[in-house]
Scaffold this motif. Structure first.
Motif, PDB file in Angstrom:
ATOM      1  N   LYS A  10      14.233   3.629 -10.328  1.00  0.00           N
ATOM      2  CA  LYS A  10      13.613   4.384  -9.224  1.00  0.00           C
ATOM      3  C   LYS A  10      12.091   4.262  -9.276  1.00  0.00           C
ATOM      4  O   LYS A  10      11.429   4.056  -8.254  1.00  0.00           O
ATOM      5  N   ALA A  11      11.539   4.403 -10.484  1.00  0.00           N
ATOM      6  CA  ALA A  11      10.068   4.347 -10.624  1.00  0.00           C
ATOM      7  C   ALA A  11       9.560   2.940 -10.296  1.00  0.00           C
ATOM      8  O   ALA A  11       8.541   2.775  -9.608  1.00  0.00           O
ATOM      9  N   GLN A  12      10.292   1.924 -10.751  1.00  0.00           N
ATOM     10  CA  GLN A  12       9.844   0.539 -10.490  1.00  0.00           C
ATOM     11  C   GLN A  12       9.924   0.201  -8.999  1.00  0.00           C
ATOM     12  O   GLN A  12       9.020  -0.427  -8.448  1.00  0.00           O
ATOM     13  N   VAL A  13      11.009   0.641  -8.346  1.00  0.00           N
ATOM     14  CA  VAL A  13      11.153   0.383  -6.905  1.00  0.00           C
ATOM     15  C   VAL A  13      10.023   1.087  -6.147  1.00  0.00           C
ATOM     16  O   VAL A  13       9.396   0.520  -5.251  1.00  0.00           O
ATOM     17  N   GLN A  14       9.735   2.315  -6.541  1.00  0.00           N
ATOM     18  CA  GLN A  14       8.681   3.082  -5.889  1.00  0.00           C
ATOM     19  C   GLN A  14       7.335   2.353  -5.978  1.00  0.00           C
ATOM     20  O   GLN A  14       6.580   2.299  -5.006  1.00  0.00           O
ATOM     21  N   ALA A  15       7.072   1.754  -7.141  1.00  0.00           N
ATOM     22  CA  ALA A  15       5.800   1.036  -7.334  1.00  0.00           C
ATOM     23  C   ALA A  15       5.745  -0.204  -6.432  1.00  0.00           C
ATOM     24  O   ALA A  15       4.694  -0.520  -5.858  1.00  0.00           O
ATOM     25  N   ILE A  16       6.869  -0.877  -6.289  1.00  0.00           N
ATOM     26  CA  ILE A  16       6.903  -2.084  -5.436  1.00  0.00           C
ATOM     27  C   ILE A  16       6.658  -1.699  -3.972  1.00  0.00           C
ATOM     28  O   ILE A  16       5.835  -2.297  -3.276  1.00  0.00           O
ATOM     29  N   ILE A  17       7.356  -0.650  -3.526  1.00  0.00           N
ATOM     30  CA  ILE A  17       7.213  -0.196  -2.133  1.00  0.00           C
ATOM     31  C   ILE A  17       5.764   0.226  -1.877  1.00  0.00           C
ATOM     32  O   ILE A  17       5.164  -0.103  -0.853  1.00  0.00           O
ATOM     33  N   GLN A  18       5.204   0.949  -2.852  1.00  0.00           N
ATOM     34  CA  GLN A  18       3.824   1.421  -2.726  1.00  0.00           C
ATOM     35  C   GLN A  18       2.863   0.241  -2.539  1.00  0.00           C
ATOM     36  O   GLN A  18       1.965   0.274  -1.709  1.00  0.00           O
ATOM     37  N   GLY A  19       3.110  -0.835  -3.279  1.00  0.00           N
ATOM     38  CA  GLY A  19       2.273  -2.041  -3.173  1.00  0.00           C
ATOM     39  C   GLY A  19       2.349  -2.638  -1.772  1.00  0.00           C
ATOM     40  O   GLY A  19       1.322  -2.975  -1.161  1.00  0.00           O
ATOM     41  N   TYR A  20       3.568  -2.728  -1.233  1.00  0.00           N
ATOM     42  CA  TYR A  20       3.703  -3.291   0.118  1.00  0.00           C
ATOM     43  C   TYR A  20       3.071  -2.361   1.156  1.00  0.00           C
ATOM     44  O   TYR A  20       2.481  -2.823   2.137  1.00  0.00           O
ATOM     45  N   LEU A  21       3.190  -1.040   0.933  1.00  0.00           N
ATOM     46  CA  LEU A  21       2.587  -0.106   1.896  1.00  0.00           C
ATOM     47  C   LEU A  21       1.056  -0.201   1.868  1.00  0.00           C
ATOM     48  O   LEU A  21       0.391  -0.047   2.893  1.00  0.00           O
ATOM     49  N   GLU A  22       0.506  -0.472   0.671  1.00  0.00           N
ATOM     50  CA  GLU A  22      -0.956  -0.658   0.608  1.00  0.00           C
ATOM     51  C   GLU A  22      -1.356  -1.913   1.392  1.00  0.00           C
ATOM     52  O   GLU A  22      -2.343  -1.914   2.125  1.00  0.00           O
ATOM     53  N   ASN A  23      -0.560  -2.970   1.251  1.00  0.00           N
ATOM     54  CA  ASN A  23      -0.818  -4.181   2.055  1.00  0.00           C
ATOM     55  C   ASN A  23      -0.791  -3.833   3.542  1.00  0.00           C
ATOM     56  O   ASN A  23      -1.635  -4.285   4.316  1.00  0.00           O
ATOM     57  N   ALA A  24       0.228  -3.034   3.925  1.00  0.00           N
ATOM     58  CA  ALA A  24       0.399  -2.688   5.344  1.00  0.00           C
ATOM     59  C   ALA A  24      -0.841  -1.971   5.861  1.00  0.00           C
ATOM     60  O   ALA A  24      -1.319  -2.228   6.972  1.00  0.00           O
ATOM     61  N   SER A  25      -1.382  -1.095   5.017  1.00  0.00           N
ATOM     62  CA  SER A  25      -2.555  -0.348   5.441  1.00  0.00           C
ATOM     63  C   SER A  25      -3.779  -1.275   5.575  1.00  0.00           C
ATOM     64  O   SER A  25      -4.566  -1.142   6.527  1.00  0.00           O
ATOM     65  N   VAL A  26      -3.901  -2.248   4.657  1.00  0.00           N
ATOM     66  CA  VAL A  26      -5.007  -3.217   4.748  1.00  0.00           C
ATOM     67  C   VAL A  26      -4.891  -4.000   6.062  1.00  0.00           C
ATOM     68  O   VAL A  26      -5.880  -4.195   6.792  1.00  0.00           O
ATOM     69  N   ILE A  27      -3.666  -4.436   6.381  1.00  0.00           N
ATOM     70  CA  ILE A  27      -3.456  -5.241   7.602  1.00  0.00           C
ATOM     71  C   ILE A  27      -3.780  -4.409   8.845  1.00  0.00           C
ATOM     72  O   ILE A  27      -4.509  -4.846   9.728  1.00  0.00           O
ATOM     73  N   ARG A  28      -3.239  -3.202   8.873  1.00  0.00           N
ATOM     74  CA  ARG A  28      -3.439  -2.371  10.063  1.00  0.00           C
ATOM     75  C   ARG A  28      -4.927  -2.066  10.260  1.00  0.00           C
ATOM     76  O   ARG A  28      -5.449  -2.165  11.385  1.00  0.00           O
ATOM     77  N   ASN A  29      -5.623  -1.727   9.160  1.00  0.00           N
ATOM     78  CA  ASN A  29      -7.055  -1.416   9.285  1.00  0.00           C
ATOM     79  C   ASN A  29      -7.850  -2.636   9.737  1.00  0.00           C
ATOM     80  O   ASN A  29      -8.746  -2.524  10.575  1.00  0.00           O
ATOM     81  N   ALA A  30      -7.495  -3.803   9.201  1.00  0.00           N
ATOM     82  CA  ALA A  30      -8.240  -5.019   9.560  1.00  0.00           C
ATOM     83  C   ALA A  30      -8.025  -5.363  11.033  1.00  0.00           C
ATOM     84  O   ALA A  30      -8.979  -5.703  11.748  1.00  0.00           O
ATOM     85  N   MET A  31      -6.774  -5.253  11.505  1.00  0.00           N
ATOM     86  CA  MET A  31      -6.501  -5.599  12.907  1.00  0.00           C
ATOM     87  C   MET A  31      -7.140  -4.564  13.843  1.00  0.00           C
ATOM     88  O   MET A  31      -7.662  -4.921  14.891  1.00  0.00           O
ATOM     89  N   ALA A  32      -7.110  -3.286  13.434  1.00  0.00           N
ATOM     90  CA  ALA A  32      -7.722  -2.243  14.264  1.00  0.00           C
ATOM     91  C   ALA A  32      -9.237  -2.461  14.329  1.00  0.00           C
ATOM     92  O   ALA A  32      -9.853  -2.298  15.391  1.00  0.00           O
TER      93      ALA A  32
END
Ligand code: MLT
Length: 407
Positions: A310-332
């Motif tokens: 559970k902890a490892q999956v959470q860390a992976i998801i968190q990493g992808y969500l950080e990417n998502a935020s970088v992409i969204r901020n850059a495009m905005a």
């Protein structure tokens, strides 16, 4: 003479992601000096969680000894995995789902594609636009549509997802038998509220209809108000089937393991209006056409629910969500309106131009692959989808290249 299923002639020449892959390989061959960064198909890049790898190794060792070797397993999945799923994904959220209502499979794409087989060819189908193309194409193959013209097949009820409705289309004002919903949404990244899902459940109950609810991206939900499962909605057990996957959650796109929940309360009706159990029908199909997911893979999936998993999956998801935020901020920051990326790995960007033209511009000028919104339906025209599934380094590099190319 062997004759073809002529409904296949109605399909577009190739599947969206195969089409994109061909264009990208052609570009890469012509421009080896510009290595492309893939933010197109939602394919994960991070390694499997360590807990899954350990479980996989251990299960492979078991297969090496006659005392612990396993041949055919139960078609529906081993009890250890079905019980872990029911307990962790549903009962822990107050959803009354039992282990024997969970069917383990090799993918949510296959399950969403196969499920329509249980229904008559003349049912009324409502599906969103934009939409994950597998729902649509499998119904075309089965002969549930007319021809394709002006970006749409005749014979379907399209639910328009637009900026005005936040890409969460309302219930239609006409009778429907089968409804496809996907939240968090692929491709738009939009999410549905509890009240919006309740409207769908109430509508389906009133119509004796069925909802096929694709929750493959539920692990990306960060807002505590957003439901993770349709079974959090009262009444859903009678009218909804839910598809889930370990692909995006735990990196199983290449490992293959998913599951479908078919509650025993769901009914399907024959030509005389008599009710039959949907669970029994799907079980019959599953046993006839499927021999189960490999034992080591199911052990790896079970490990997702261990405390370390559970902890490892959470860390992976968190990493992808950080990417998502970088992409969204850059495009905005470049002036584009964006949806998604906060409770989803996809960012839906209003490119304010032809989708395929924008796709080509990003590929040729920045070496970045996205997915043209038009590939998901007529309402996707003008948009592109950017996926957060890549390393942070590649996402940073891709955004810098896009900024330069579009400046
Ligand atoms: C997507 O990019 O839409 C998905 O990866 C496709 C899939 O899960 O089959």
């Amino acid at each position: 003479m062997i004759r073809m299923n002529s409904h296949y002639k109605k399909l577009k020449a190739s599947y969206l992601f195969s089409d994109i892959a061909k264009r990208v390989s052609a570009f890469q061959e012509a421009h080896p000096e510009m290595p492309v960064i893939r933010l197109g198909i939602g394919d994960v890049t991070r390694a499997l969680p360590e807990a899954c790898i350990q479980a996989l190794h251990k299960a492979v060792e078991e297969m090496a000894s006659e005392a612990t070797f396993r041949g055919y397993g139960p078609e529906q999945g081993y009890a250890f995995l079905r019980e872990a799923i029911a307990r962790n994904d549903f009962q822990s959220r107050g959803c009354a789902i039992e282990a024997d209502e969970v069917f383990v499979s090799d993918g949510a794409k296959c399950d969403t594609g196969n499920f329509q087989e249980l229904f008559s060819t003349d049912i009324a189908i409502a599906l969103p636009d934009p939409v994950y193309p597998a729902y649509l194409d499998t119904n075309v193959m089965a002969g549930r549509t007319g021809v394709f013209s002006d970006g749409r097949y005749s014979g379907l009820i399209y639910l328009d997802g637009t900026k005005d409705n936040g890409f969460v289309p309302p219930v239609p004002d006409q009778p429907v038998d089968l409804i496809y919903l996907c939240y968090p949404n692929n491709p738009t990244g939009a999410t549905a509220t509890r009240a919006q899902l309740q409207e769908w459940v109430d509508f389906a109950r009133a119509q004796k209809a069925l909802i096929l609810f694709d929750a493959a991206y539920e692990a990306f939900i960060t807002d505590p108000a957003i439901p993770h499962s349709i079974y959090e909605i009262p009444g859903a057990r009678e009218v909804a089937v839910e598809f889930r996957s370990f692909s995006k959650t735990a990196g199983f796109t290449g490992t293959r393991c998913a599951f479908t929940v078919v509650p025993k309360d769901c009914k399907v009706y024959d030509e005389d209006g008599a009710a039959h159990s949907l669970h029994a029908l799907w079980n019959r199909r599953h046993c006839t056409k499927f021999n189960g997911v490999a034992y080591p893979i199911q052990k790896a999936a079970e490990a997702v629910y261990s405390p370390e998993g559970k902890a490892q999956v959470q860390a992976i998801i968190q990493g992808y969500l950080e990417n998502a935020s970088v992409i969204r901020n850059a495009m905005a920051a470049l002036g584009f309106d964006c949806v998604g990326g906060d409770n989803s790995p996809y960012i839906w960007v209003d490119g304010r131009s032809d989708s395929w033209e924008f796709f080509d511009r990003l590929l040729k000028n920045a070496g970045v692959v996205c997915t043209p919104g038009a590939g998901f339906g007529r309402c996707g025209e003008g948009y592109i989808r950017i996926s957060a599934f890549n390393s942070r380094e590649n996402v940073d590099k891709a955004m810098a290249r896009i900024q330069k190319a579009l400046a």
